[in-house]
Structure formats: C-alpha cells, structure tokens
Design a protein around this motif. Structure first.
Motif, PDB file in Angstrom:
ATOM      1  N   MET A   1     -21.393  -1.346  -5.236  1.00 38.26           N
ATOM      2  CA  MET A   1     -20.182  -2.149  -5.174  1.00 38.26           C
ATOM      3  C   MET A   1     -19.576  -2.026  -3.788  1.00 38.26           C
ATOM      4  O   MET A   1     -19.205  -0.931  -3.374  1.00 38.26           O
ATOM      5  N   PRO A   2     -19.466  -3.129  -3.017  1.00 40.22           N
ATOM      6  CA  PRO A   2     -18.822  -3.055  -1.704  1.00 40.22           C
ATOM      7  C   PRO A   2     -17.333  -2.788  -1.868  1.00 40.22           C
ATOM      8  O   PRO A   2     -16.632  -3.485  -2.600  1.00 40.22           O
ATOM      9  N   VAL A   3     -16.840  -1.760  -1.196  1.00 38.84           N
ATOM     10  CA  VAL A   3     -15.448  -1.343  -1.322  1.00 38.84           C
ATOM     11  C   VAL A   3     -14.847  -1.255   0.072  1.00 38.84           C
ATOM     12  O   VAL A   3     -15.421  -0.643   0.973  1.00 38.84           O
ATOM     13  N   ASP A   4     -13.672  -1.872   0.258  1.00 40.40           N
ATOM     14  CA  ASP A   4     -12.967  -1.818   1.532  1.00 40.40           C
ATOM     15  C   ASP A   4     -11.494  -1.586   1.245  1.00 40.40           C
ATOM     16  O   ASP A   4     -10.752  -2.506   0.890  1.00 40.40           O
ATOM     17  N   PHE A   5     -11.055  -0.330   1.401  1.00 37.33           N
ATOM     18  CA  PHE A   5      -9.661  -0.008   1.116  1.00 37.33           C
ATOM     19  C   PHE A   5      -8.712  -0.593   2.161  1.00 37.33           C
ATOM     20  O   PHE A   5      -7.503  -0.655   1.921  1.00 37.33           O
ATOM     21  N   GLY A   6      -9.243  -1.027   3.298  1.00 38.30           N
ATOM     22  CA  GLY A   6      -8.394  -1.705   4.266  1.00 38.30           C
ATOM     23  C   GLY A   6      -7.749  -2.942   3.685  1.00 38.30           C
ATOM     24  O   GLY A   6      -6.629  -3.318   4.064  1.00 38.30           O
ATOM     25  N   ARG A   7      -8.413  -3.588   2.733  1.00 40.29           N
ATOM     26  CA  ARG A   7      -7.891  -4.809   2.112  1.00 40.29           C
ATOM     27  C   ARG A   7      -6.677  -4.527   1.240  1.00 40.29           C
ATOM     28  O   ARG A   7      -5.893  -5.443   0.956  1.00 40.29           O
ATOM     29  N   THR A   8      -6.533  -3.300   0.790  1.00 38.35           N
ATOM     30  CA  THR A   8      -5.420  -2.965  -0.097  1.00 38.35           C
ATOM     31  C   THR A   8      -4.515  -1.903   0.517  1.00 38.35           C
ATOM     32  O   THR A   8      -3.851  -1.155  -0.191  1.00 38.35           O
ATOM     33  N   ALA A   9      -4.479  -1.867   1.853  1.00 35.91           N
ATOM     34  CA  ALA A   9      -3.765  -0.786   2.556  1.00 35.91           C
ATOM     35  C   ALA A   9      -2.286  -0.728   2.188  1.00 35.91           C
ATOM     36  O   ALA A   9      -1.723   0.362   2.022  1.00 35.91           O
ATOM     37  N   ARG A  10      -1.628  -1.877   2.073  1.00 38.92           N
ATOM     38  CA  ARG A  10      -0.195  -1.868   1.778  1.00 38.92           C
ATOM     39  C   ARG A  10       0.081  -1.285   0.399  1.00 38.92           C
ATOM     40  O   ARG A  10       0.977  -0.451   0.229  1.00 38.92           O
ATOM     41  N   ASP A  11      -0.661  -1.744  -0.606  1.00 40.29           N
ATOM     42  CA  ASP A  11      -0.480  -1.177  -1.945  1.00 40.29           C
ATOM     43  C   ASP A  11      -0.848   0.298  -1.963  1.00 40.29           C
ATOM     44  O   ASP A  11      -0.176   1.110  -2.614  1.00 40.29           O
ATOM     45  N   TYR A  12      -1.907   0.662  -1.258  1.00 35.28           N
ATOM     46  CA  TYR A  12      -2.341   2.062  -1.234  1.00 35.28           C
ATOM     47  C   TYR A  12      -1.233   2.936  -0.655  1.00 35.28           C
ATOM     48  O   TYR A  12      -0.907   4.001  -1.188  1.00 35.28           O
ATOM     49  N   ALA A  13      -0.640   2.482   0.450  1.00 37.84           N
ATOM     50  CA  ALA A  13       0.406   3.276   1.094  1.00 37.84           C
ATOM     51  C   ALA A  13       1.650   3.386   0.219  1.00 37.84           C
ATOM     52  O   ALA A  13       2.308   4.426   0.193  1.00 37.84           O
ATOM     53  N   ARG A  14       1.967   2.338  -0.496  1.00 36.29           N
ATOM     54  CA  ARG A  14       3.226   2.311  -1.246  1.00 36.29           C
ATOM     55  C   ARG A  14       3.121   2.974  -2.615  1.00 36.29           C
ATOM     56  O   ARG A  14       4.085   3.613  -3.073  1.00 36.29           O
ATOM     57  N   TYR A  15       1.974   2.852  -3.272  1.00 43.72           N
ATOM     58  CA  TYR A  15       1.920   3.217  -4.684  1.00 43.72           C
ATOM     59  C   TYR A  15       1.047   4.422  -5.015  1.00 43.72           C
ATOM     60  O   TYR A  15       1.093   4.904  -6.152  1.00 43.72           O
ATOM     61  N   ARG A  16       0.247   4.905  -4.078  1.00 45.00           N
ATOM     62  CA  ARG A  16      -0.526   6.110  -4.364  1.00 45.00           C
ATOM     63  C   ARG A  16       0.392   7.324  -4.261  1.00 45.00           C
ATOM     64  O   ARG A  16       1.044   7.534  -3.245  1.00 45.00           O
TER      65      ARG A  16
END
Length: 261
Positions: A1-16
């Motif tokens: 599965m290709p995964v790129d957390f850069g695409r979800t950086a804003r949500d990652y920073a705010r909600y993790r």
C-alpha cells in the motif's frame, strides 16, 4: 500500500496525541531523556517525541522523509519555544555522523522501516552503551468500541488496508535488536484513556495510514462524512474516552567484549 503522510500533515499535526508524561518519567528512570543527551529521532514526523525530549534538555535531531511533516514540526517547535534540528532522509541511511549519539529513538514509526537496516543504522549512530528506544501509542480495538467500528469503516473504504487491529505491543522487535548487537532489552507498557471530541476523532482517523495517507481526496472526504454520521448515531456522547496502549522498547548498544587468554 503506497503511504505518504505528507498528504495528511495538517491533520497529523493537529490530531495525533502526544505521549503521556508517565512515559518520559519511565524513560528517565532508564537513563533516557537527560539534559544534554544527544538524540536522533527517526521517523520524527511532526516532532511529537522530539519536542518532549528537547523540552527535557536533550539536543535533538529529527529525521523524516516527508518535508511537509517537518514543516509542521517546525511550526509547533516555534510555538513551544523549543529548538530541534531536522533532516530529510530515510531512517535507514540518515547521513548523520556515527558513534556520537547517546540515544536513537523512534515514535510511532519503527513499523514503517526496513527493520534490519534501521537497527544497523541505530547501532552505527550510537556511542557504545547508547540507548535505542522505540515508542508506540496505539488506540485499542475492543469489540464494539469506537476504535473497532472506525477501523471497520476504514476497511469498507480501503479494503486492502493491512494494519487493522494492532495489539499495541511488538515483542519481536526486541529479538531483532538483540540479533543486531543490542542487549539489556526491556519494555515499558501501560494503558491510558484519551478524550476526543467527535471532530478530533475524525481528524485522528483521517490522519491514519489507511485514510489520509493513502486514499485520494474524494475518498478521504467520503470516509470522513461516513464517520461523522456513525459517531452521531452510535457514539453521541462527548468526549469519547478512547483506550490507548503506551509501549516502549529500550535496548543498549552492546559494548565490545575483550577477548584473550
């Protein structure tokens, strides 16, 4: 599965969510996180683990492949008045000088690496007797709880998602580190409940590798709409108290053993 957390950086920073203070107290008891220690944080992401270690007085360099995540890390560092150095590089080949770091750590990222290669890189980076610590904070799937039904929804939108249902512990990593030249292997494990509003839980799930990091934008939006409806129907009370398992593996780079008669 290709995964790129850069695409979800804003949500990652705010909600993790951050690691809890109890983890750092236990790491400190094991000699990790002391003032002045030189630390490399592999797969640093938005700098969650790196920031706490910098706040404890460590000199920290974070390494990650995604510039977008590092941009978010720098924003949060500045807001917290902390300084962490960042480097775009793979965890398996950081390009950092070897034999000069007191701690190599990884928060919520070790499972993404080529573990044989990254263990060798950690050993190269560390001083003799230096520590590697791998930290995870995974929500716990219990039949019928919000984690379970949220993962069922991820699978409905992304049937190939391979990472559902983590137990929150990884004992096999200890054996791998022992084979790679580490000893004094030990673990820390405890559970905590983390409060989430509906909006925060939706953001947390959008930041998942099975959603925001792998689905197209339209797929993420469709998942989010379905999760919003599911929460209103089945889990209307807020905050949601979401069980999480905090787990850490600690090991030391093996010192050379003198041989001879």
């Amino acid at each position: 599965m290709p995964v790129d957390f850069g695409r979800t950086a804003r949500d990652y920073a705010r909600y993790r969510t951050a690691f809890p203070p109890e983890l750092f107290a236990r790491l400190a008891a094991a000699g990790i996180g002391r003032t002045g220690q030189r630390v490399v944080d592999l797969g640093t992401g938005t700098g969650v683990l790196a920031r706490d270690l910098a706040a404890a007085g460590c000199v920290v360099t974070g390494v990650d492949l995604a510039p977008e995540l590092l941009d978010e890390a720098r924003r949060q560092d500045a807001a917290a008045g902390l300084e962490v150095a960042y480097r775009v590089a793979p965890a398996e080949d950081t390009g950092l000088p070897g034999g000069v770091w007191d701690v190599v750590c990884a928060g919520q990222s070790w499972h993404w690496f080529d573990r044989e290669r990254v263990a060798a890189e950690a050993r190269r980076l560390l001083v003799a007797g230096g520590a590697v610590t791998i930290c995870t904070r995974d929500y716990l799937v219990v039949p019928g709880n919000v984690c379970a039904v949220s993962e069922e929804l991820v699978l409905a939108h992304n049937p190939g998602w391979p990472l559902a249902g983590s137990s929150g512990t990884h004992p096999e990593w200890g054996a791998e580190l022992a084979a790679a030249g580490f000893d004094d292997v030990g673990t820390v494990c405890f559970d905590v409940d983390v409060p989430f509003t509906h909006d925060a839980w939706r953001g947390r799930m959008r930041s998942s590798n099975g959603v925001g990091a792998s689905l197209p934008d339209a797929g993420v939006a469709a998942f989010d709409a379905d999760l919003s409806a599911l929460l209103r129907e089945r889990f209307p009370e807020e905050p949601l108290m979401v069980p999480h398992r905090i787990w850490a593996l600690i090991a030391r780079r093996r010192r050379r053993v003198a041989t001879g008669a």
